[in-house]
Every structure is written in structure tokens, then in C-alpha cells.
Design an enzyme around this catalytic site. Structure first.
Site, PDB file in Angstrom:
ATOM      1  N   THR A   1       0.820  -1.205   0.000  1.00  8.63           N
ATOM      2  CA  THR A   1       0.000   0.000   0.000  1.00  8.63           C
ATOM      3  C   THR A   1       0.860   1.264   0.000  1.00  8.63           C
ATOM      4  OG1 THR A   1      -0.159   0.042   2.423  1.00  8.63           O
ATOM      5  CG2 THR A   1      -1.855  -1.188   1.229  1.00  8.63           C
ATOM      6  N   ASP A   2       0.215   2.382  -0.323  1.00 11.48           N
ATOM      7  CA  ASP A   2       0.894   3.678  -0.270  1.00 11.48           C
ATOM      8  C   ASP A   2       0.383   4.453   0.950  1.00 11.48           C
ATOM      9  OD1 ASP A   2      -1.621   4.665  -0.997  1.00 11.48           O
ATOM     10  OD2 ASP A   2      -1.054   5.032  -3.072  1.00 11.48           O
ATOM     11  N   LEU A   3       0.687   5.729   1.019  1.00  8.78           N
ATOM     12  CA  LEU A   3       0.306   6.528   2.182  1.00  8.78           C
ATOM     13  C   LEU A   3      -1.199   6.610   2.402  1.00  8.78           C
ATOM     14  CD1 LEU A   3       2.854   9.486   1.943  1.00  8.78           C
ATOM     15  CD2 LEU A   3       2.816   7.622   3.608  1.00  8.78           C
ATOM     16  N   SER A   4      -1.967   6.410   1.341  1.00 10.71           N
ATOM     17  CA  SER A   4      -3.426   6.481   1.467  1.00 10.71           C
ATOM     18  C   SER A   4      -4.022   5.201   2.031  1.00 10.71           C
ATOM     19  CB  SER A   4      -4.053   6.770   0.104  1.00 10.71           C
ATOM     20  OG  SER A   4      -3.909   5.645  -0.750  1.00 10.71           O
TER      21      SER A   4
END
Length: 148
Positions: free
Chosen positions: A26-29
């Protein structure tokens, strides 16, 4: 199948490959990073080839050639999230003398999250297109679904 067993399986001519979204995907979101869909699809294609008896590593190690993605069309429809259980569905849609085109969809249950058409070309170790082994063309051709 390899001695360790493959994770994916065939349902008719469709290859199904399970994937779980981990934190590292996943990314920061908190949503899956877009490039990771491509990783999942690559794993699914490799597993599908292995399941039909295509030994990419053996051919590479013998200096006979390698597959490389030569064309890719991808569409992102909806995001996957941490801990989602996904399925990568792969279908062979076209086989040429030196290429194979595979349609892939990443799904959460019945929802299509991402879909792509991937063409892989069989290359010499120097990077030039060459004909695929005949047995491999036959294996791919056997996986193409007839029009209904």
C-alpha cells in the site's frame, strides 16, 4: 506443477491466482500502490506458464531465450485495500509465432479492480524476437476459449 506446488489453479481455461494485499503493497493512502497490480499479474502469468509445463528458467539457463513484455494496456477501475483477498484471472486470447497475449483481471470477489492486456514476446538472449518453442505455442493455443 513444480515440486513445491503452484498457488494458482485452472477453472476451465481461466487461470486463477490468489493474492492478499499486505501493508508493504500500500501507499500513504492505505490503498494498493498502482505498480503492485503489475507485480500480481506477473506472478499470475508465471504461475500459469509453469502450470502448463512451460519452463522459462530452463530455456533461459540453456541460452534459448526469454519472454519480455512487449505491449501492455491497463485500466484501473477501483482500489484494493490492506488485507483484501484478490484473485488474478488470466486468459490467453491470442498466440503468434513469437508472442502470446494474455488478458488479466485483478478482482475482489466479483468486482473488477484492474484489467490489462499483456503481450509477451519470446526473445533470443540478445533481445531479438524469435519463434516460440512449438510445444509452448500448442499449450497457449489450447487455452484460448472459443467464441461463444
Amino acid at each position: 506443477m513444480s515440486e513445491h506446488g503452484a498457488l494458482g489453479r485452472f477453472d476451465g481455461k481461466r487461470h486463477l491466482f490468489p493474492v492478499r494485499v499486505y501493508f508493504e503493497d500500500t501507499d500513504l493512502s492505505g490503498l494498493i500502490y498502482h505498480a503492485n497490480y503489475l507485480r500480481y499479474m506477473e506472478r499470475a502469468r508465471s504461475d500459469m506458464l509453469r502450470a502448463v509445463g512451460i519452463d522459462q528458467r530452463g530455456q533461459h539457463d540453456a541460452g534459448q531465450g526469454v519472454y519480455a513484455v512487449s505491449d501492455l494496456h491497463i485500466r484501473y477501475r477501483a482500489p484494493a485495500k490492506l488485507d483484501d483477498d484478490l484473485i488474478v484471472e488470466s486468459r490467453v486470447v491470442k498466440v503468434g509465432a513469437a508472442t502470446a497475449t494474455i488478458q488479466q483481471r485483478v478482482m475482489r470477489q466479483d468486482q473488477v479492480l484492474t484489467e490489462a492486456n499483456v503481450t509477451a514476446a519470446w526473445l533470443t538472449t540478445a533481445g531479438r524476437p524469435q519463434r516460440q518453442p512449438k510445444a509452448w505455442v500448442a499449450a497457449f493455443t489450447a487455452l484460448i476459449e472459443e467464441d461463444k
